[in-house]
Write an enzyme that holds these catalytic residues in place. Sequence first.
Site, PDB file in Angstrom:
ATOM      1  N   HIS A  41      -2.839   7.357   2.766  1.00 23.37           N
ATOM      2  CA  HIS A  41      -3.546   6.199   2.291  1.00 23.37           C
ATOM      3  C   HIS A  41      -4.581   6.172   2.486  1.00 23.37           C
ATOM      4  CE1 HIS A  41      -4.019   1.923   0.835  1.00 23.37           C
ATOM      5  NE2 HIS A  41      -3.385   1.635   2.181  1.00 23.37           N
ATOM      6  N   ASN A  66     -10.091   0.419  -0.644  1.00 21.26           N
ATOM      7  CA  ASN A  66      -8.288   0.651  -0.048  1.00 21.26           C
ATOM      8  C   ASN A  66      -8.041  -0.428  -1.502  1.00 21.26           C
ATOM      9  OD1 ASN A  66      -5.981  -0.225  -0.203  1.00 21.26           O
ATOM     10  ND2 ASN A  66      -5.810  -0.859   1.979  1.00 21.26           N
ATOM     11  N   CYS A  77       0.969  -0.755  -0.308  1.00 22.65           N
ATOM     12  CA  CYS A  77       0.483   0.043  -0.224  1.00 22.65           C
ATOM     13  C   CYS A  77       0.996   0.793   0.477  1.00 22.65           C
ATOM     14  CB  CYS A  77      -1.240   0.056   1.307  1.00 22.65           C
ATOM     15  SG  CYS A  77      -1.832  -1.551   1.009  1.00 22.65           S
TER      16      CYS A  77
HETATM   17  N1  ACO Z   1     -19.480  -7.240   9.726  1.00 16.56           N
HETATM   18  C1  ACO Z   1     -19.990  -7.815  10.099  1.00 16.56           C
HETATM   19  N2  ACO Z   1     -19.102  -7.669  11.396  1.00 16.56           N
HETATM   20  C2  ACO Z   1     -17.861  -7.920  11.250  1.00 16.56           C
HETATM   21  C3  ACO Z   1     -17.664  -8.256   9.818  1.00 16.56           C
HETATM   22  C4  ACO Z   1     -17.982  -7.598   9.232  1.00 16.56           C
HETATM   23  N3  ACO Z   1     -17.587  -7.370   7.369  1.00 16.56           N
HETATM   24  N4  ACO Z   1     -16.066  -7.844   9.932  1.00 16.56           N
HETATM   25  C5  ACO Z   1     -15.763  -8.554  11.449  1.00 16.56           C
HETATM   26  N5  ACO Z   1     -16.366  -8.367  11.928  1.00 16.56           N
HETATM   27  C6  ACO Z   1     -16.505  -8.424  13.643  1.00 16.56           C
HETATM   28  C7  ACO Z   1     -15.800  -9.392  14.019  1.00 16.56           C
HETATM   29  O1  ACO Z   1     -16.183 -10.781  14.239  1.00 16.56           O
HETATM   30  C8  ACO Z   1     -15.959  -8.977  15.678  1.00 16.56           C
HETATM   31  O2  ACO Z   1     -16.849  -9.804  16.195  1.00 16.56           O
HETATM   32  P1  ACO Z   1     -16.788 -10.453  17.935  1.00 16.56           P
HETATM   33  O3  ACO Z   1     -16.753  -8.646  18.078  1.00 16.56           O
HETATM   34  O4  ACO Z   1     -17.981 -10.164  17.858  1.00 16.56           O
HETATM   35  O5  ACO Z   1     -15.834 -10.671  17.571  1.00 16.56           O
HETATM   36  C9  ACO Z   1     -15.730  -7.130  15.088  1.00 16.56           C
HETATM   37  O6  ACO Z   1     -16.302  -7.515  14.419  1.00 16.56           O
HETATM   38  C10 ACO Z   1     -15.057  -6.674  15.647  1.00 16.56           C
HETATM   39  O7  ACO Z   1     -13.971  -7.542  14.756  1.00 16.56           O
HETATM   40  P2  ACO Z   1     -12.658  -6.511  14.749  1.00 16.56           P
HETATM   41  O8  ACO Z   1     -11.391  -7.764  13.951  1.00 16.56           O
HETATM   42  O9  ACO Z   1     -11.448  -6.111  15.964  1.00 16.56           O
HETATM   43  O10 ACO Z   1     -13.094  -5.470  13.748  1.00 16.56           O
HETATM   44  P3  ACO Z   1     -12.166  -4.022  13.849  1.00 16.56           P
HETATM   45  O11 ACO Z   1     -12.779  -2.684  14.505  1.00 16.56           O
HETATM   46  O12 ACO Z   1     -10.995  -4.086  14.014  1.00 16.56           O
HETATM   47  O13 ACO Z   1     -12.058  -3.719  12.384  1.00 16.56           O
HETATM   48  C11 ACO Z   1     -10.345  -3.779   9.978  1.00 16.56           C
HETATM   49  C12 ACO Z   1     -11.423  -4.312  11.131  1.00 16.56           C
HETATM   50  C13 ACO Z   1     -11.401  -2.735   8.810  1.00 16.56           C
HETATM   51  C14 ACO Z   1     -10.365  -4.598   9.310  1.00 16.56           C
HETATM   52  C15 ACO Z   1      -9.980  -2.770  10.773  1.00 16.56           C
HETATM   53  O14 ACO Z   1      -9.086  -3.312  11.232  1.00 16.56           O
HETATM   54  C16 ACO Z   1      -9.008  -2.061   9.517  1.00 16.56           C
HETATM   55  O15 ACO Z   1      -8.977  -1.484   9.437  1.00 16.56           O
HETATM   56  N6  ACO Z   1      -7.529  -2.762   9.873  1.00 16.56           N
HETATM   57  C17 ACO Z   1      -6.262  -2.253   9.071  1.00 16.56           C
HETATM   58  C18 ACO Z   1      -6.198  -2.263   7.353  1.00 16.56           C
HETATM   59  C19 ACO Z   1      -5.065  -1.536   6.841  1.00 16.56           C
HETATM   60  O16 ACO Z   1      -4.955  -0.563   7.644  1.00 16.56           O
HETATM   61  N7  ACO Z   1      -4.063  -2.655   6.068  1.00 16.56           N
HETATM   62  C20 ACO Z   1      -3.301  -1.467   5.554  1.00 16.56           C
HETATM   63  C21 ACO Z   1      -3.298  -1.865   4.334  1.00 16.56           C
HETATM   64  S1  ACO Z   1      -3.875  -3.247   3.435  1.00 16.56           S
HETATM   65  C22 ACO Z   1      -2.256  -3.653   2.560  1.00 16.56           C
HETATM   66  O17 ACO Z   1      -1.214  -3.323   2.479  1.00 16.56           O
HETATM   67  C23 ACO Z   1      -3.016  -5.220   1.164  1.00 16.56           C
END
Ligand code: ACO
Length: 333
Positions: free
Chosen positions: A255, A285, A115
């Site tokens: 980003h 993204n 990214c």
């Molecule tokens: N719909 C509904 N619920 C969901 C979904 C979904 N699509 N996905 C996860 N959940 C649920 C999970 O099961 C969890 O439920 P639980 O609490 O009952 O277990 C809850 O939502 C929270 O899950 P988390 O994984 O903790 O959610 P988080 O708030 O961390 O969001 C996300 C996830 C969006 C992926 C976030 O962590 C994020 O943006 N991370 C960084 C992404 C990034 O910057 N990537 C770098 C670049 S990518 C690259 O280089 C290819």
Amino acid sequence: MEKINAVITGIGGYVPEDILTNEELSKIVDTNEEWILTRVGIKERHVLGKGLGTSYMGTRAVRQLLEKTKTDPMDIEVILCATTTPDYPFPTTASIIAHNTGMKNACTFDVQGACAGFLYALETGANYIRSGRYKKVVVVSGDKMTSITNYEDRSTCPLFGDACGAVLLEPTTEEIGLLDTFLRTDGIGFPNLHMAAGGSANPASHETVENRQHFVYQEGRVVFKYAVSYMADAAATIMGRNNLTKDDVAWFIPHQANWRIIDAVARRLDVPMEKVIVNIERYGNTSAGTIPICLWEWEKNLKKGDNLILAAFGAGFTWGALYLKWGYDGEKA
Ligand code: ACO
């Protein structure tokens, strides 16, 4: 002798027409519009059709760039492509784009910075210009992230979309262009963000396909934490060592991985959201595509002399920030 620097003199872009909305996604996996909007900030993402690779988008972006800047493809000396989703393991996507766009006098190669790829490629391209030996360098940057997205994994499949941008770099002796860059890597990120198979360590086999190892694997919470602190630190470093306050910054272009990451980084830098370029709600993204697509959409609002801070973070972990003084007024027709 006057110091030569590199400046962006034009920008092109391409986003595929097909759109995948949150509602459509919720029919594929157990998710909903409310979760995706509040946790990530994405409404929809664009998807490139089957049988087309990143070079298709890169070719469209470069053709537009050449038209807008009235540049003869035969004058381009270097074309580098930042992508994590090349059309093929080899040859390079840059070589395919060069062929499609009639660049027969260019050296071509791909840059893999996930990214943060656009920042890595931009600095590399700028160094060709700064050497004094090259006058026209194209940096094309983007990904077909939907080709490595697991539509059985609800924690990653809402995040990604497809897009490509392209910029032309040319020499300048004015105090504009790429003025400073800070790029870093920390291999600690490997377990948290990778694609497990398809490379030389774990080539494709029936087993890797059955285990769905040809898709993005991400520990979202860990990546989130590092993305905020590393992007904010990199941007703060660049601003600090160039004596830039938030008032000196015209635009901050982060980003586009998650609206909450963008908001947290902007708060840490104390840059107001009116100065932060955000389009994640429409594209998701697109990895190496996010920052050039932001520049492409905002081109009409940019003025010569505007101070832009770019910041990115991705797999590796690789990340960085770049200080760019914009080189021209408004959109090139
Ligand atoms: N719909 C509904 N619920 C969901 C979904 C979904 N699509 N996905 C996860 N959940 C649920 C999970 O099961 C969890 O439920 P639980 O609490 O009952 O277990 C809850 O939502 C929270 O899950 P988390 O994984 O903790 O959610 P988080 O708030 O961390 O969001 C996300 C996830 C969006 C992926 C976030 O962590 C994020 O943006 N991370 C960084 C992404 C990034 O910057 N990537 C770098 C670049 S990518 C690259 O280089 C290819």
